[in-house]
Design an enzyme around this catalytic site. Sequence first.
Site, short mmCIF file in Angstrom:
data_model
loop_
_atom_site.label_atom_id
_atom_site.label_comp_id
_atom_site.label_asym_id
_atom_site.label_seq_id
_atom_site.Cartn_x
_atom_site.Cartn_y
_atom_site.Cartn_z
N LYS A 16 0.84 -1.20 0.00
CA LYS A 16 0.00 0.00 0.00
C LYS A 16 0.88 1.26 0.00
CE LYS A 16 -3.86 -2.37 2.31
NZ LYS A 16 -4.73 -2.40 3.54
N TYR A 21 -12.37 -2.84 -3.47
CA TYR A 21 -12.89 -2.91 -2.09
C TYR A 21 -14.42 -2.86 -2.05
CZ TYR A 21 -8.27 -2.43 0.21
OH TYR A 21 -6.99 -2.63 0.69
N PHE A 30 -15.37 3.06 7.64
CA PHE A 30 -14.00 3.45 7.32
C PHE A 30 -13.73 3.52 5.82
CE2 PHE A 30 -13.97 -1.18 8.04
CZ PHE A 30 -13.39 -1.64 6.86
N ARG A 47 -1.93 -14.68 3.36
CA ARG A 47 -2.62 -14.03 4.49
C ARG A 47 -1.83 -14.22 5.79
NH1 ARG A 47 -6.92 -10.49 3.75
NH2 ARG A 47 -7.79 -11.15 5.75
N THR A 52 -5.31 -8.16 10.21
CA THR A 52 -5.61 -6.85 9.62
C THR A 52 -5.13 -5.71 10.52
OG1 THR A 52 -7.56 -7.81 8.56
CG2 THR A 52 -7.49 -5.40 8.74
N ARG A 55 2.81 -7.22 8.77
CA ARG A 55 2.15 -6.13 9.48
C ARG A 55 2.71 -5.95 10.89
NH1 ARG A 55 -3.75 -7.81 7.05
NH2 ARG A 55 -3.81 -6.38 5.29
N ASN A 86 -1.72 -0.24 7.32
CA ASN A 86 -1.19 -1.58 7.60
C ASN A 86 -0.36 -2.16 6.47
OD1 ASN A 86 -3.31 -2.14 5.91
ND2 ASN A 86 -4.34 -3.59 7.27
N HIS A 89 -1.72 -5.55 1.34
CA HIS A 89 -2.98 -6.25 1.10
C HIS A 89 -2.69 -7.65 0.57
CE1 HIS A 89 -6.91 -7.25 -0.67
NE2 HIS A 89 -6.22 -7.70 -1.70
N GLU A 148 -9.33 -10.34 -8.10
CA GLU A 148 -8.38 -9.23 -7.94
C GLU A 148 -7.25 -9.29 -8.97
OE1 GLU A 148 -7.31 -9.47 -3.77
OE2 GLU A 148 -9.35 -8.94 -3.14
N1 UDP Z 1 -9.49 -1.07 7.57
C1 UDP Z 1 -9.54 0.04 8.39
N2 UDP Z 1 -10.31 -0.01 9.54
C2 UDP Z 1 -10.99 -1.13 9.89
C3 UDP Z 1 -10.94 -2.25 9.07
C4 UDP Z 1 -10.17 -2.20 7.91
O1 UDP Z 1 -8.93 1.06 8.09
O2 UDP Z 1 -11.65 -1.12 10.95
C5 UDP Z 1 -8.70 -1.03 6.34
C6 UDP Z 1 -7.37 -1.76 6.48
O3 UDP Z 1 -6.39 -1.04 5.73
C7 UDP Z 1 -7.64 -3.10 5.83
C8 UDP Z 1 -8.59 -2.68 4.71
O4 UDP Z 1 -9.40 -1.67 5.29
O5 UDP Z 1 -6.45 -3.73 5.37
C9 UDP Z 1 -9.47 -3.78 4.17
O6 UDP Z 1 -10.17 -4.39 5.23
P1 UDP Z 1 -10.32 -5.97 5.33
O7 UDP Z 1 -11.32 -6.26 6.39
O8 UDP Z 1 -10.57 -6.53 3.97
O9 UDP Z 1 -8.89 -6.43 5.88
P2 UDP Z 1 -7.68 -7.18 5.12
O10 UDP Z 1 -8.28 -8.17 4.18
O11 UDP Z 1 -6.88 -6.11 4.41
O12 UDP Z 1 -6.88 -7.83 6.21
MG MG Z 2 -9.70 -7.92 2.69
#
Ligand code: UDP
Ligand code: MG
Length: 152
Positions: free
Chosen positions: A13, A53, A61, A89, A95, A106, A116, A119, A130
Site C-alpha cells: 500500500k 474494495y 472506514f 494471508r 488486519t 504487518r 497496515n 494487502h 483481484e
Molecule cells: N481497515 C480500516 N479499519 C478497519 C478495518 C479495515 O482502516 O476497521 C482497512 C485496512 O487497511 C484493511 C482494509 O481496510 O487492510 C481492508 O479491510 P479488510 O477487512 O478486507 O482487511 P484485510 O483483508 O486487508 O486484512
Molecule cells: Mg480484505
Amino acid sequence: MSANQERSFIMVKPDGVERGLVGEIVSRFEKRGFKILALQLIHPSAELLQEHYKDLADKPFFPKLLAYMQSGPVAAFVIQGKGAVKIGRVMLGATNPQDSAPGTIRADFALDIGKNVCHGSDSVESAEREVALWFGDNIKSYSRAVDNVIYE
Ligand code: UDP
Ligand code: MG
C-alpha cells in the site's frame, strides 16, 4: 490449475511504498518459494479502488480507506505457488497490526489498522477476481527450474 499454481494478489500500500518496503515485502514472498507472476507500480484510480474494495463499501472506514489507498502509488504483484492465498494471508498477519503475530509483515512494519502496509487476497475466488481486476490479461506464465527443488 494444479495446487502448485494457486495465485494470490498482493499489494504494498502507499505507506509501504513511501517507507521503502517494496523490496523487503516482495523478497519475503520470493524467499518463501513463490513465483512472482506480475509486478507493477500503479497509481490506482478511485474507480479501481472502489471495485477492489466493493465488499467494504458500506463500512464507516470506507472513505478513509479510499483516501489512504490513493495517497500514493501501490506496488501490486501476483504470487503463484502451493497455498498462495492462505500462506499470503498468514505472512501478512492480522488486519490490525496491534494483533498481528510477530514475524508477519504487518507486525514487523506497522502499528495502525488504517496504515497496515499491505494487502493480500482473502480467498481463491477473491484472488482470481483481484488478479483479473489489476492485471487483466497481462499475465504470462513461465517455468522455473528451481520449482523442482522447492516442491517434492
Ligand atoms: N481497515 C480500516 N479499519 C478497519 C478495518 C479495515 O482502516 O476497521 C482497512 C485496512 O487497511 C484493511 C482494509 O481496510 O487492510 C481492508 O479491510 P479488510 O477487512 O478486507 O482487511 P484485510 O483483508 O486487508 O486484512
Ligand atoms: Mg480484505
